[in-house]
Design a protein around this motif. Structure first.
Motif, PDB file in Angstrom:
ATOM      1  N   GLY A  86       7.956   4.932 101.420  1.00 26.10           N
ATOM      2  CA  GLY A  86       7.835   4.157 102.653  1.00 26.10           C
ATOM      3  C   GLY A  86       6.948   4.776 103.708  1.00 26.10           C
ATOM      4  N   ALA A  87       6.424   6.006 103.448  1.00 27.72           N
ATOM      5  CA  ALA A  87       5.589   6.645 104.465  1.00 27.72           C
ATOM      6  C   ALA A  87       4.293   5.862 104.666  1.00 27.72           C
ATOM      7  N   VAL A  88       3.586   5.622 103.570  1.00 28.69           N
ATOM      8  CA  VAL A  88       2.297   4.944 103.672  1.00 28.69           C
ATOM      9  C   VAL A  88       2.500   3.539 104.245  1.00 28.69           C
ATOM     10  N   ALA A  89       3.511   2.835 103.715  1.00 28.85           N
ATOM     11  CA  ALA A  89       3.762   1.457 104.178  1.00 28.85           C
ATOM     12  C   ALA A  89       4.083   1.432 105.668  1.00 28.85           C
ATOM     13  N   SER A  90       4.907   2.368 106.142  1.00 29.78           N
ATOM     14  CA  SER A  90       5.270   2.279 107.556  1.00 29.78           C
ATOM     15  C   SER A  90       4.136   2.773 108.462  1.00 29.78           C
ATOM     16  N   GLY A  91       3.288   3.653 107.955  1.00 27.79           N
ATOM     17  CA  GLY A  91       2.133   4.105 108.746  1.00 27.79           C
ATOM     18  C   GLY A  91       1.123   2.986 108.947  1.00 27.79           C
TER      19      GLY A  91
END
Ligand code: GLU
Length: 361
Positions: free
Chosen positions: A51-56
């Motif tokens: 979820g890091a890339v998606a939330s960034g």
């Protein structure tokens, strides 16, 4: 009341994000509530959260066009900070501390690094801190990346001797056809001896994460073969985690039953080390039969027909049969020069000792 004492839970990007790609805070909060409930009842939990890339992505507007590597680095740097802060605050409401563990494939490549990582997580668990892991997407690029967090979670479940690995996705489990086809049904149980089901599994990837069902299936087979139960379930369903781990659970999911044999800690590490392999060893049919026979056997020089690549003693190598089919991986007792010298010789020490050999079934 519960079936497990220690579990690894992997939460996919699609569970944590809304359709528009923004972080679904209601979902994260609901999952944290469920994990907190299990934690308070004494179950040790290791969380692997994507979820890091998606939330960034939903946080920043980039000027111009960025290449794949740069955008992953930028989005994950911002997104991971946001994600861990949310987890931290939600767990705090339950009086539980969590901690961030970011890793790369490279930093698990040697036994020393691997044990160091294991020690970090063990000390967190001993102190009732929930480790929240992710790949360090800011520095892990191209070949040295995990295929996806499913691969990472399999390695971590094995490393930490978890009794179960729960992979939460936005589907109910593995279907025997396309999930959109009304005739498709969930495969509820996969037995260790069951034949390969890859042909049934849809190959499309999820929209926000890197993984797909086929990698989940492959990881699940491997991890369950190591003696760890693997459950694939829908993370968007109400109260799914307590439902899955309770005795007599009837929750909809796909369960991969663990093989009874189990394997040692060092073999678990070797079994997940395929991508660190420095060389290749080809063996004849006699050696293949011995390795797969009833008796525990090491790989001896007499069974080797070819050695490729340059490796040191204690490096990981892939093992193939004479028709090029990969049989497994192992840690070599000699460097490549010495191994080449020993090809075909009788009566020498094993090139790969049984204790450092992992064979695919
Ligand atoms: N590490 C990636 C992230 O947090 C996810 C990788 C995956 O989709 O499995 O965004």
């Amino acid at each position: 009341m519960f079936r497990f004492g220690r579990i690894a839970i992997k939460i996919g990007s699609n569970v944590l994000t809304r359709k528009d790609g923004t972080l679904d805070l209601t979902r994260i909060s609901a999952l944290v509530d469920q994990i907190a409930e299990l934690h308070k009842k004494g179950i040790e939990i290791i969380l692997i959260s994507s979820g890091a890339v998606a939330s960034g992505k939903s946080e920043i507007r980039v000027k111009g066009k960025l290449d794949n590597v740069s955008s992953r680095q930028l989005y994950s740097a911002v997104g991971q900070a946001k994600l861990i802060n949310r987890y931290y605050d939600f767990f705090k409401e339950h009086g539980i501390a969590c901690g961030q563990v970011l890793t790369t494939k490279e930093s698990l490549g040697t036994r020393r690094h691997y044990l160091n990582q294991k020690n970090c997580m063990s000390v967190m668990l001993e102190n009732k801190v929930i480790p929240i892991m992710n790949e360090n997407d800011t520095i892990s690029v191209t070949e040295l990346m995990f295929t996806d967090n499913d691969e990472l979670s399999g390695m971590i479940a094995a490393m930490m001797n978890a009794e179960a690995l729960i992979i939460l996705s936005n589907v109910e489990g593995i279907y025997n056809g396309s999930p959109d086809d009304p005739k498709s049904e969930i495969i509820p149980v996969v037995e260790p001896s069951q034949k390969d089901l890859s042909d049934y599994i849809q190959t499309s990837r999820s929209s926000f994460g890197r993984g797909g069902m086929i990698t989940k299936y492959r990881i699940a087979r491997k991890v369950s073969d190591e003696g760890i139960e693997v459950i694939i379930a829908n993370g968007k369903k109400e109260n799914i985690l307590p439902e899955l781990v309770k005795k007599g659970s009837t929750a909809v999911c796909t369960r991969f039953l663990p093989s009874a044999k189990g394997i040692s800690g060092v073999k678990k590490w070797i079994s997940h080390s395929d991508s660190f392999a420095k060389g290749e060893i080809y063996i004849n049919q006699g050696a293949k039969q011995a390795l797969f026979g009833e008796k525990a056997s090491s790989l001896l020089p007499v069974g080797i027909i070819e050695v490729k690549g340059i490796f040191e003693k204690d490096d990981i190598v892939k093992i193939f049969d004479d028709s090029g089919i990969q049989l497994g991986v192992g840690r070599v007792g000699f460097d490549s020069l010495k191994t080449k010298e020993l090809i075909g010789q009788k009566g020498n020490k094993p090139i790969i000792h049984y204790d450092y050999l992992y064979l695919e079934q």
